[in-house]
Design an enzyme around this catalytic site. Sequence first.
Site, short mmCIF file in Angstrom:
data_model
loop_
_atom_site.label_atom_id
_atom_site.label_comp_id
_atom_site.label_asym_id
_atom_site.label_seq_id
_atom_site.Cartn_x
_atom_site.Cartn_y
_atom_site.Cartn_z
N GLU A 170 43.44 22.63 19.88
CA GLU A 170 42.98 22.63 21.26
C GLU A 170 43.47 21.38 21.98
O GLU A 170 43.80 20.37 21.36
CB GLU A 170 41.44 22.67 21.31
CG GLU A 170 40.83 23.85 20.58
CD GLU A 170 41.26 25.17 21.17
OE1 GLU A 170 41.51 25.22 22.38
OE2 GLU A 170 41.35 26.15 20.42
N ARG A 191 47.37 35.73 24.52
CA ARG A 191 46.98 34.94 23.35
C ARG A 191 47.83 35.42 22.18
O ARG A 191 47.85 36.60 21.85
CB ARG A 191 45.49 35.15 23.06
CG ARG A 191 44.96 34.41 21.83
CD ARG A 191 44.99 32.91 22.05
NE ARG A 191 44.19 32.23 21.06
CZ ARG A 191 44.53 32.01 19.80
NH1 ARG A 191 45.70 32.46 19.35
NH2 ARG A 191 43.74 31.36 18.98
N ARG A 242 42.08 38.57 27.68
CA ARG A 242 43.41 38.07 27.36
C ARG A 242 44.15 39.13 26.55
O ARG A 242 43.56 39.81 25.71
CB ARG A 242 43.32 36.77 26.55
CG ARG A 242 42.65 35.63 27.26
CD ARG A 242 42.57 34.39 26.38
NE ARG A 242 41.82 34.63 25.15
CZ ARG A 242 41.57 33.71 24.24
NH1 ARG A 242 42.03 32.47 24.40
NH2 ARG A 242 40.87 33.99 23.16
#
Length: 203
Positions: free
Chosen positions: A37, A29, A74
């Site tokens: 999104e 990320r 992440r």
Amino acid sequence: MVERIVDGDTIEVSGDGEILPRESALRVRLLAIDAPEEGACYSDEATARTEQLLPVGSTVRIERDKDLKDRYDRYLLYVWNEQGEFVNESLVRTGHAEAVLFEPNDKHWPTVSQAGDAAELNDSGLWSACGTEAETPTPPDTPPPADTTPPADIPEPTVPEGAYPPGPPPGPDLDCSDLPGPVMVGSDDPHRLDRDGDGIGCE
């Protein structure tokens, strides 16, 4: 090495054994940014720009901050491409992502934040393309009739209680690809997972 572009602010890479382990398909990320999104305004353009900056198969230079991972496992990283371009800052500067601080990771926040201010001032990218869509609807001038059903009662028939698990709490931005399936988000949707406004995200 870049293996896949998930969306505008998330990629998959293979590690070299230094900051990242020697594994493939490690999800990264990009720190200090938030791209639209999937399905939201300017999401396709943001993903395409990240693909352009970080072609699959290219090598990257990465840098960590205080927290290496988020609660969703992440990796949180700053990324430079083969041309030496700071990708996190570049995406914000061209309006393909917004500058968002994920504390305590603030090493490059002044640089990214300044790029975000300039992009917004210049109406770059999503700041011009999504301006109208992002505006909060103006409330009506006249009050609703006294017998109007309270807003809290409206979602009940649409979303049966217990039909879906609750959505993730506020924090580092999540995509639907990070979740196992649909979730209930209600009126509080910090990750913008509910595209049609029916209270269910990632349908």
